[in-house]
Enzyme design. Structure first.
Site, PDB file in Angstrom:
ATOM      1  N   TYR B  81      11.116  -7.013   5.619  1.00  0.00           N
ATOM      2  CA  TYR B  81      11.580  -5.681   5.210  1.00  0.00           C
ATOM      3  C   TYR B  81      11.274  -4.712   6.337  1.00  0.00           C
ATOM      4  O   TYR B  81      10.119  -4.617   6.768  1.00  0.00           O
ATOM      5  CB  TYR B  81      10.801  -5.324   3.950  1.00  0.00           C
ATOM      6  CG  TYR B  81      11.023  -3.970   3.316  1.00  0.00           C
ATOM      7  CD1 TYR B  81      12.301  -3.533   2.997  1.00  0.00           C
ATOM      8  CD2 TYR B  81       9.940  -3.160   2.984  1.00  0.00           C
ATOM      9  CE1 TYR B  81      12.484  -2.314   2.357  1.00  0.00           C
ATOM     10  CE2 TYR B  81      10.118  -1.946   2.337  1.00  0.00           C
ATOM     11  CZ  TYR B  81      11.388  -1.526   2.032  1.00  0.00           C
ATOM     12  OH  TYR B  81      11.555  -0.323   1.392  1.00  0.00           O
ATOM     13  N   TYR B 235       7.069  -6.212  -8.155  1.00  0.00           N
ATOM     14  CA  TYR B 235       6.242  -5.926  -6.987  1.00  0.00           C
ATOM     15  C   TYR B 235       5.506  -4.600  -7.111  1.00  0.00           C
ATOM     16  O   TYR B 235       4.298  -4.514  -6.950  1.00  0.00           O
ATOM     17  CB  TYR B 235       7.107  -5.913  -5.719  1.00  0.00           C
ATOM     18  CG  TYR B 235       6.284  -5.715  -4.463  1.00  0.00           C
ATOM     19  CD1 TYR B 235       5.685  -6.793  -3.836  1.00  0.00           C
ATOM     20  CD2 TYR B 235       6.058  -4.443  -3.932  1.00  0.00           C
ATOM     21  CE1 TYR B 235       4.897  -6.623  -2.707  1.00  0.00           C
ATOM     22  CE2 TYR B 235       5.269  -4.255  -2.814  1.00  0.00           C
ATOM     23  CZ  TYR B 235       4.690  -5.352  -2.202  1.00  0.00           C
ATOM     24  OH  TYR B 235       3.896  -5.174  -1.098  1.00  0.00           O
ATOM     25  N   HIS B 236       6.277  -3.563  -7.417  1.00  0.00           N
ATOM     26  CA  HIS B 236       5.698  -2.211  -7.397  1.00  0.00           C
ATOM     27  C   HIS B 236       4.726  -2.001  -8.548  1.00  0.00           C
ATOM     28  O   HIS B 236       3.880  -1.131  -8.491  1.00  0.00           O
ATOM     29  CB  HIS B 236       6.828  -1.184  -7.420  1.00  0.00           C
ATOM     30  CG  HIS B 236       7.941  -1.560  -6.496  1.00  0.00           C
ATOM     31  ND1 HIS B 236       8.960  -2.411  -6.894  1.00  0.00           N
ATOM     32  CD2 HIS B 236       8.162  -1.287  -5.202  1.00  0.00           C
ATOM     33  CE1 HIS B 236       9.766  -2.616  -5.867  1.00  0.00           C
ATOM     34  NE2 HIS B 236       9.314  -1.948  -4.840  1.00  0.00           N
ATOM     35  N   LYS B 592       1.540  16.239  -4.828  1.00  0.00           N
ATOM     36  CA  LYS B 592       2.325  15.373  -3.956  1.00  0.00           C
ATOM     37  C   LYS B 592       3.357  16.261  -3.271  1.00  0.00           C
ATOM     38  O   LYS B 592       4.047  17.032  -3.919  1.00  0.00           O
ATOM     39  CB  LYS B 592       3.078  14.314  -4.760  1.00  0.00           C
ATOM     40  CG  LYS B 592       2.230  13.365  -5.563  1.00  0.00           C
ATOM     41  CD  LYS B 592       1.656  12.217  -4.793  1.00  0.00           C
ATOM     42  CE  LYS B 592       2.640  11.462  -3.941  1.00  0.00           C
ATOM     43  NZ  LYS B 592       1.923  10.424  -3.135  1.00  0.00           N
ATOM     44  N   ASP B 596       7.841  11.531  -1.486  1.00  0.00           N
ATOM     45  CA  ASP B 596       7.018  10.342  -1.690  1.00  0.00           C
ATOM     46  C   ASP B 596       6.580  10.258  -3.153  1.00  0.00           C
ATOM     47  O   ASP B 596       5.890  11.121  -3.650  1.00  0.00           O
ATOM     48  CB  ASP B 596       5.818  10.458  -0.732  1.00  0.00           C
ATOM     49  CG  ASP B 596       4.667   9.545  -1.104  1.00  0.00           C
ATOM     50  OD1 ASP B 596       4.917   8.503  -1.742  1.00  0.00           O
ATOM     51  OD2 ASP B 596       3.544   9.872  -0.725  1.00  0.00           O
ATOM     52  N   HIS B 598       4.860   7.700  -4.642  1.00  0.00           N
ATOM     53  CA  HIS B 598       3.718   6.827  -4.940  1.00  0.00           C
ATOM     54  C   HIS B 598       2.580   7.670  -5.483  1.00  0.00           C
ATOM     55  O   HIS B 598       1.948   8.411  -4.748  1.00  0.00           O
ATOM     56  CB  HIS B 598       3.252   6.092  -3.684  1.00  0.00           C
ATOM     57  CG  HIS B 598       4.277   5.136  -3.156  1.00  0.00           C
ATOM     58  ND1 HIS B 598       5.189   5.491  -2.195  1.00  0.00           N
ATOM     59  CD2 HIS B 598       4.531   3.850  -3.468  1.00  0.00           C
ATOM     60  CE1 HIS B 598       5.970   4.456  -1.939  1.00  0.00           C
ATOM     61  NE2 HIS B 598       5.602   3.441  -2.701  1.00  0.00           N
TER      62      HIS B 598
END
Lengths: 323, 717
Positions: B81, B235-236, B592, B596, B598
């Site tokens: 990736y 995954y996340h 934040k 982004d 996350h």
């Protein structure tokens, strides 16, 4: 100019930072800052412009914040300036808290004509009402004419918010009929308006049914039926109607004098609770009285004196009875 | 009659008791974060009741592999990736990687693109080209794949929010290379449900987002038979802190929801189910990760057969991509990460993944450098060519331990799925905040275990390196990329036929409004007419609206790990002292900035600080510096904490400090934490940042520094 009058002036001229600082002072637990707050209120004086205070209550997850977000934006579009005072639950263990209201009021928090302030409920329990009341007054002094007080639906908060506002909006979850029927009577009794939120998609029919059954039960218990509105804050349906109902409620209460009557009764209650708090403080903070109180409590515990007698004697120390 | 021979389990307990000098053998049992009790020895008794143990690979329920021959006929695809800066720079990087043995491409887009903003949009000034490549139009996409034949190179694209204009640009780019959609092979992530759960790069509300997913599945089914129309991603979730049973359960529950969405579109299960693909993380939990992939295949086959009874067995086959875990990488002593990645890659391969990305050792600090990217790729080449891992199918098959673990994990994941299905399916469960809450609880527990040293991380909470090696990191000059993209957007808008763009966007809006027509088809026409990613996204937002994220947090979980801990109690006492001095709890706004999404780190820190006695305001996601400054002023906080994972801090944090000063709040202290290369620190301090915390800062130490900062500034008053 003194610090207090400068701050008061800045609050009245709409300075956000000053308003935020003044609310912090009002919420402070430091005695020296209490004096400052009194001085600020003295220099602000009476504010003449009319304001409307709405308490928003309901179970967690009913979507109160999202509803205030949409409702507030509509009110601003119609010319209002909106303040939101949010009271969050507090972790009992350590007194810290997470205040996430702004994450649920993204649109409103970006509006220049909105002021959102979440307050932790930690600290003096009995004093919360007084502090919130002061925060309301400060927002009004800063020119906010529509004030929402959002509480979480646990414990006594619904009844408590009713002593601070002109109107209580109860937010319920659409399609959760059992929840309404099991709800404490007290909560329904203080409601001036009821909104069934999240009535979107396949929940509309269930919400309509819930609303109808609530209206029916109101007509038995209260005679006059408060408006019950089915809406979806997310889909922005029914919110305009709710704002209309709120505005009408405010106008009618102001016209028939019930708003002023309610506020006057509330001021009387705050006075009573301030007095009780003061008494409590005297007997816990002033060393001689605190000692006397501890001694009296011990005697009561041992059974050597009755509770009422011990209390009477202790109070007599404070104010000798006239003979 | 002779006494019955003791079972293996009984024999072991007897022998163990002797070896342990009387200590109870029960003490050898390990509790995993999933709540599975691992015994010291497994035996034949542990296989009782497990079904289909004798099934071959390629046979239902595919526990041993979805195809009979697996790697013996075709090894896994090495798919790294990557993406950063401009399309040209990424293109050059891809060409070098393909020449060095990589088999397929996997494109990382920048956050502006993910969230459907053109590079010149004012909200994204800090994000352009930072965490991936900036793509604004077909012209950029053509530069990205210049000289790379799309008919023979499989391309995976991690895109969920702006999935329509990006997939459409790819289709048009291929078309202009002379490659029809039917010949395209690769994968689009297109998994919006997990975005609402953890990753947060959504654009529209859940319902229209699900329609977009279904439209893409439909389009791909009709026109792109070799293309995976979705990559259902766990995954996340694991990266956000989910335990493996939650990762597996929630991911498969997402899969069921997508199947229902496609069926509702009128497609037949066998038309599209064979093109569904999956994406899992492989972290440091070596055995459990192998078991997870084996369990995933079997559980998926069982669920799809039970619920949808397909005629074609290919509809039951779970094919997956894996990536080694990003959160397992450490900023300290970073060469250790080569070893971690190798172990994680091993479990992905032993579990039978179809393709694999191995992380680079410097990714806890920055985007991979040329050198670290090469070693990451070589890790797989060595496993494939030197270690002989591709010579046998499912080498763990029949292991008492592995088969029992596979079954136990599968049972736990099934329980998670049952809970989600009982809530009305994943879309409803997400609305209720169920998965988010479960993942955040697990994340907070994990952080507390690491901070307390219950989980040992070499170089972080034990076995520290005497000195940190200096690394050459890749730095992206965001301002230069922004400048280049602005220029190109301007040229594009001047050259294109504005009328054609307008009418294509009008069709798109109409499709969105009416619910009729395929949105991907309309997006292809719009991108062909040279509409931009931002314009297509905005046209849809006109109808659908933009969705604002929800933030859920847990309280009490972190602090509960520290009950009875003296250092933690001392911190609480310091907070209490500060409280009497300040007249209230110390108050911090956790915010934040930029695009982004996350937010795991921000929420874990918020939760821990609240447990210590701070009042923590959580700001909305995707904020501008001016918005954060205003929230800091309104809430009258002492501190603003900026959590940053995608490089935007370089631009946005100094802007925040200026905005605070403008509002007369220069006394509010700003601290930063997250993925911050040490090279960025001098500029941040120069701009007025008080403290900077790296990715592995321990929470108690962080809290101590915050308290010192407040105590000091209060003395100064």
């Amino acid at each position: 100019m003194t610090v207090a009058s400068e701050l008061a002036h800045a609050v009245c001229s709409g300075d956000r930072r000053a308003l935020a600082k003044a609310i912090t002072l009002a919420e402070s637990t430091r005695p020296s800052e209490r004096e400052l707050v009194e001085q600020i209120f003295a220099s602000i004086g009476q504010r003449a412009a009319p304001s409307f205070r709405v308490g928003v209550t309901g179970v967690p997850g009913a979507g109160k914040s999202t509803l205030i977000d949409v409702l507030g934006c509509r009110a601003i579009a119609a010319g209002s300036r909106v303040a939101v005072l949010a009271v969050d639950p507090s972790s009992r263990q350590s007194g810290g808290s997470i205040l996430g209201d702004k994450t649920r009021m993204t649109r409103l928090s970006a509006e220049p004509n909105a002021f959102i302030r979440p307050s932790p409920t930690s600290g003096v329990l009995g004093g919360t009402a007084g502090r919130t009341q002061e925060a309301i007054s400060l927002c009004e002094a800063a020119g906010y004419d529509l004030i929402f007080v959002e509480t979480v639906g646990v414990g006594q908060s619904e009844e408590r918010v009713a002593t601070m506002v002109d109107c209580v909006l109860l937010v319920l979850l659409a399609g959760a009929g059992d929840e309404v029927s099991s709800m404490k009577r007290g909560v329904l009794e203080v409601a001036d308006l009821v909104a069934f939120n999240k009535a979107d998609g396949d929940r509309v029919a269930a919400a309509d049914a819930d609303a109808a059954s609530l209206r029916a039960s109101f007509s038995i218990s209260r005679g006059a039926v408060p408006p019950v509105i089915v809406l979806s804050a997310l889909a922005d349906t029914g919110v305009a109607q709710l704002l209309g109902d709120l505005t009408r409620f405010g106008a009618a209460a102001r016209a028939d004098g019930s708003l002023e009557l309610r506020r006057s009764a509330q001021r009387r209650e705050w006075f009573d609770s301030a007095l009780e708090e003061g008494l409590h403080e005297l007997f816990t903070q002033r060393p001689d009285l605190a000692l006397a109180r501890a001694a009296a409590a011990d005697s009561v515990a041992k059974g050597s004196v009755s509770a009422s007698e011990a209390a009477r004697r202790l109070l007599a120390q404070l104010v000798p009875a006239r003979s | 009659m002779p006494a019955a021979k003791p079972s293996t389990r009984e024999a072991f307990v007897e022998l163990a008791r002797a070896e342990l000098d009387g200590r109870d053998p029960e003490t050898l049992i390990t509790q995993t974060p999933e709540g599975i009790a691992l015994r010291a020895l497994y035996s034949a008794e542990d296989l009782q009741g497990i079904q289909h143990l004798d099934a071959s690979s390629g046979q239902y329920p595919f526990r041993r592999g979805h195809r009979a021959t697996m790697y013996t006929s075709r090894p896994w695809t090495i798919r790294q990736y990557a993406g950063f800066s401009t399309a040209e720079e990424s293109n050059a990087f891809y060409k070098r990687a393909l020449a060095a043995g990589q088999r397929g491409l996997s494109v990382a887009f920048d956050l502006a693109t993910h969230r459907g903003y053109d590079s010149d949009h004012p909200r994204v000034s800090g994000d352009v080209g930072k965490a991936g490549v900036a793509i604004d139009s077909v012209e950029d996409m053509k530069r990205l794949f210049d000289g790379i034949p799309l008919g023979s190179t499989s391309v995976s694209m991690t895109m969920n929010g702006a999935v329509l204009p990006i997939l459409a640009s790819y289709i048009v780019t291929a078309e202009e290379q002379g490659v029809p959609p039917a010949r395209l092979s690769g994968t689009i992530q297109n998994d919006i449900l997990k975005e609402f759960m953890v990753r947060n790069t959504f654009i529209y509300p859940p319902a229209p987002s699900m329609r977009i997913v279904a439209d893409i599945i439909e389009y791909a089914t009709l026109h792109m038979p070799r293309y995976n129309s979705i990559s259902i991603s766990g995954y996340h979730m694991q990266e956000a802190g989910a335990t493996l049973d939650l990762e597996l359960g929630f991911t498969l529950a997402d899969g069921l929801e997508y199947i229902r969405a496609a069926l509702a579109r009128g497609l037949n299960i066998d038309q599209f189910a064979p093109r569904l693909s999956f994406f899992f993380a492989t972290g440091m939990n070596f055995f459990m990760e192998i078991a997870k992939l084996r369990a995933a295949r079997a559980l998926w086959a069982e669920l799809v057969r039970e619920r949808f009874a397909p005629a074609d067995t290919r509809s039951l086959e779970l094919r997956t991509h894996c990536q080694t875990s990003g959160v397992s990488l450490t900023a300290q002593d970073p060469l250790n990460n080569v070893v971690r990645t190798t172990v994680e890659a091993l479990s992905a391969v032993l579990g039978g993944t179809q393709s694999l990305h191995t992380n680079a050792y410097d990714e806890a600090l920055a985007l991979p450098s040329e050198r670290s990217a090469r070693i990451a790729r070589n890790t797989q080449l060595i496993l494939q060519h030197e270690a002989g891992l591709a010579q046998v199918v499912d080498p763990w098959g029949g292991s008492y331990f592995m088969e029992a673990l596979t079954q136990e994990l599968s049972d736990r994941a099934r329980a998670v799925i049952t809970e989600v299905e009982a809530a009305g399916g994943m879309a409803r469960a997400i609305e209720q905040g169920l998965p988010k809450r479960r993942i955040e609880e697990a994340a907070t527990r994990r952080q507390a275990r690491i901070d307390r040293g219950v989980d040992v991380i070499v170089g972080v909470n034990a076995f520290h390196a005497p000195e940190e090696p200096a690394l050459e990191l890749r730095a992206v000059d965001g301002r230069a990329v922004l400048q280049a993209q602005r220029q190109r957007l301007q040229e594009l808008r001047e050259k294109r036929a504005a009328g054609a763009v307008e009418s294509a966007l009008a069709v798109l809006r109409e499709h969105a409004r009416s619910g009729a027509g395929n949105l991907l088809e309309a997006a292809v026409s719009a991108m062909r007419a040279r509409a931009t990613v931002g314009e297509v996204s905005a046209a849809l937002a006109d109808v659908f609206g933009r969705y604002e994220g929800r933030v859920h947090t847990v309280q009490g979980v972190y602090g509960s790990y520290y009950e009875g801990d003296a250092a933690w109690a001392a911190l609480r006492a310091r907070v209490a002292t500060l409280r009497t001095v300040l007249g209230r709890n110390p108050r911090l706004l956790m915010a934040k900035l930029g695009q982004d999404g996350h937010d795991r780190g921000a929420k874990v820190v918020a939760s821990a600080l609240a447990d210590l006695g701070f009042d923590v305001d959580l700001g909305p996601m995707f904020q501008t510096p001016a918005e954060v400054a205003r929230q800091a002023v309104d809430n009258d906080v002492h501190l603003v904490g900026i959590s940053t994972q995608a490089g935007a801090h370089v631009t946005l944090v100094p802007e925040l400090i200026q905005e605070l000063a403008k509002l007369g709040a220069a006394d509010v202290r700003v601290v930063c934490g997250g993925i911050i290369p040490s090279a960025d620190e001098p500029a941040l301090f120069a701009a007025g940042v008080s403290l900077v915390f790296g990715p592995a800062a321990k929470l108690p130490e962080m809290a101590a520094k915050l308290l010192a900062l407040l105590e000091h500034s209060n003395e100064a008053e």
